[in-house]
Design a protein around this motif. Sequence first.
Motif, PDB file in Angstrom:
ATOM      1  N   TYR A  84      51.997  62.195  76.958  1.00  0.00           N
ATOM      2  CA  TYR A  84      50.705  62.498  76.689  1.00  0.00           C
ATOM      3  C   TYR A  84      50.383  64.060  76.754  1.00  0.00           C
ATOM      4  O   TYR A  84      50.336  64.671  77.789  1.00  0.00           O
ATOM      5  CB  TYR A  84      50.025  61.807  77.390  1.00  0.00           C
ATOM      6  CG  TYR A  84      48.289  61.582  77.260  1.00  0.00           C
ATOM      7  CD1 TYR A  84      47.779  60.750  76.344  1.00  0.00           C
ATOM      8  CD2 TYR A  84      47.366  62.735  77.463  1.00  0.00           C
ATOM      9  CE1 TYR A  84      46.510  60.735  75.921  1.00  0.00           C
ATOM     10  CE2 TYR A  84      46.047  62.851  77.010  1.00  0.00           C
ATOM     11  CZ  TYR A  84      45.687  61.693  76.443  1.00  0.00           C
ATOM     12  OH  TYR A  84      44.403  61.627  75.949  1.00  0.00           O
ATOM     13  N   LEU A 128      48.832  67.791  76.609  1.00  0.00           N
ATOM     14  CA  LEU A 128      47.374  68.133  77.188  1.00  0.00           C
ATOM     15  C   LEU A 128      46.961  69.320  76.084  1.00  0.00           C
ATOM     16  O   LEU A 128      47.020  70.474  76.224  1.00  0.00           O
ATOM     17  CB  LEU A 128      47.719  68.664  78.675  1.00  0.00           C
ATOM     18  CG  LEU A 128      48.249  67.975  79.652  1.00  0.00           C
ATOM     19  CD1 LEU A 128      48.263  68.586  80.933  1.00  0.00           C
ATOM     20  CD2 LEU A 128      47.673  66.564  79.718  1.00  0.00           C
ATOM     21  N   VAL A 156      44.230  64.119  83.421  1.00  0.00           N
ATOM     22  CA  VAL A 156      43.428  64.014  82.380  1.00  0.00           C
ATOM     23  C   VAL A 156      42.245  63.000  82.702  1.00  0.00           C
ATOM     24  O   VAL A 156      42.420  61.982  83.201  1.00  0.00           O
ATOM     25  CB  VAL A 156      44.018  63.559  81.235  1.00  0.00           C
ATOM     26  CG1 VAL A 156      43.054  63.575  80.067  1.00  0.00           C
ATOM     27  CG2 VAL A 156      45.093  64.281  80.683  1.00  0.00           C
ATOM     28  N   ALA A 183      39.157  61.287  80.495  1.00  0.00           N
ATOM     29  CA  ALA A 183      39.026  61.286  79.129  1.00  0.00           C
ATOM     30  C   ALA A 183      37.968  60.054  79.114  1.00  0.00           C
ATOM     31  O   ALA A 183      37.794  59.067  79.789  1.00  0.00           O
ATOM     32  CB  ALA A 183      40.258  60.878  78.436  1.00  0.00           C
ATOM     33  N   ASP A 219      39.788  63.731  75.431  1.00  0.00           N
ATOM     34  CA  ASP A 219      39.748  64.661  76.582  1.00  0.00           C
ATOM     35  C   ASP A 219      38.754  65.268  76.815  1.00  0.00           C
ATOM     36  O   ASP A 219      38.231  66.093  76.237  1.00  0.00           O
ATOM     37  CB  ASP A 219      41.069  65.478  76.578  1.00  0.00           C
ATOM     38  CG  ASP A 219      42.562  64.736  76.570  1.00  0.00           C
ATOM     39  OD1 ASP A 219      42.184  63.302  76.443  1.00  0.00           O
ATOM     40  OD2 ASP A 219      43.701  65.037  75.994  1.00  0.00           O
ATOM     41  N   GLN A 220      38.424  65.274  78.302  1.00  0.00           N
ATOM     42  CA  GLN A 220      36.993  65.987  78.735  1.00  0.00           C
ATOM     43  C   GLN A 220      37.570  66.994  79.899  1.00  0.00           C
ATOM     44  O   GLN A 220      36.869  68.045  79.935  1.00  0.00           O
ATOM     45  CB  GLN A 220      35.933  65.028  79.500  1.00  0.00           C
ATOM     46  CG  GLN A 220      35.701  63.780  78.504  1.00  0.00           C
ATOM     47  CD  GLN A 220      34.837  64.331  77.361  1.00  0.00           C
ATOM     48  OE1 GLN A 220      33.929  65.029  77.514  1.00  0.00           O
ATOM     49  NE2 GLN A 220      35.057  63.755  76.182  1.00  0.00           N
ATOM     50  N   TYR A 230      40.916  68.571  82.246  1.00  0.00           N
ATOM     51  CA  TYR A 230      42.215  68.714  82.856  1.00  0.00           C
ATOM     52  C   TYR A 230      42.304  69.362  84.064  1.00  0.00           C
ATOM     53  O   TYR A 230      41.909  70.518  84.441  1.00  0.00           O
ATOM     54  CB  TYR A 230      43.256  69.495  82.034  1.00  0.00           C
ATOM     55  CG  TYR A 230      43.326  69.096  80.645  1.00  0.00           C
ATOM     56  CD1 TYR A 230      43.257  67.736  80.252  1.00  0.00           C
ATOM     57  CD2 TYR A 230      43.974  69.766  79.417  1.00  0.00           C
ATOM     58  CE1 TYR A 230      43.663  67.250  79.000  1.00  0.00           C
ATOM     59  CE2 TYR A 230      44.022  69.567  78.271  1.00  0.00           C
ATOM     60  CZ  TYR A 230      44.044  68.185  77.953  1.00  0.00           C
ATOM     61  OH  TYR A 230      44.287  67.687  76.885  1.00  0.00           O
TER      62      TYR A 230
END
Length: 215
Positions: free
Chosen positions: A150, A152, A194, A196, A206-207, A209
């Motif tokens: 996944y 980033l 993540v 999200a 994604d909001q 990290y």
Amino acid sequence: MKRRGKNRTAATPWLGLLCLLGWPVLVSAASIDVMAAKDRSFCERVTAYFGTRLTPDVELLKTVEWQPVELKGQGPKTRHCSALDRAVLDFNNDGRPDLIVKTTFCMKGAPSDSIYVFPAGNPVLDQLSWQDLSPLLATPDKFERTGGVYPLTLLHGERAGASPALKTLFTIQPFVLDGRTYVSLTDNRREWMVIATYVNGERFDDQCYLRAGTF
């Protein structure tokens, strides 16, 4: 030597409970870095719900009510590598409830999560058995990355192909905050997380990290 940073916060169960109750909390210790954010104030607030190994606190997990799924047929003897759980919630924040099925199966002895999404009331669980999970796996609306990656993608300035990514074994935990559903995604290394929102298909928005601090 412990590194310190202004975007790093510490989490304890009582701190997460105070935040869920809407009480103001001042965070003074340091343990989690916000490495990328669409809304930095939101992402800095979210770090209060996670410990130094990026594990959500109990009160946050209680915002989603999971129930075990009992399947027909002869299943494995242990849930460690053979768990199916269901929940009903507005997973994609469109105002309508969804049926969410989370599976946990093992790859080389280590557990990894997947999520499958259906309209609430869908009879898919009645169609399953341990010998035939195909009706569950056939949905296009899912998170199914065991053995994969996944990326980033919010991280900018990284060389092509060198950006960090979650890999191979995944832990996914939906939670509800301020009336909206989010998911936390991490892998077995628990260095990155993540935060999200789910869109549709296999797409997440994604909001935040988060990165575990170095001690």
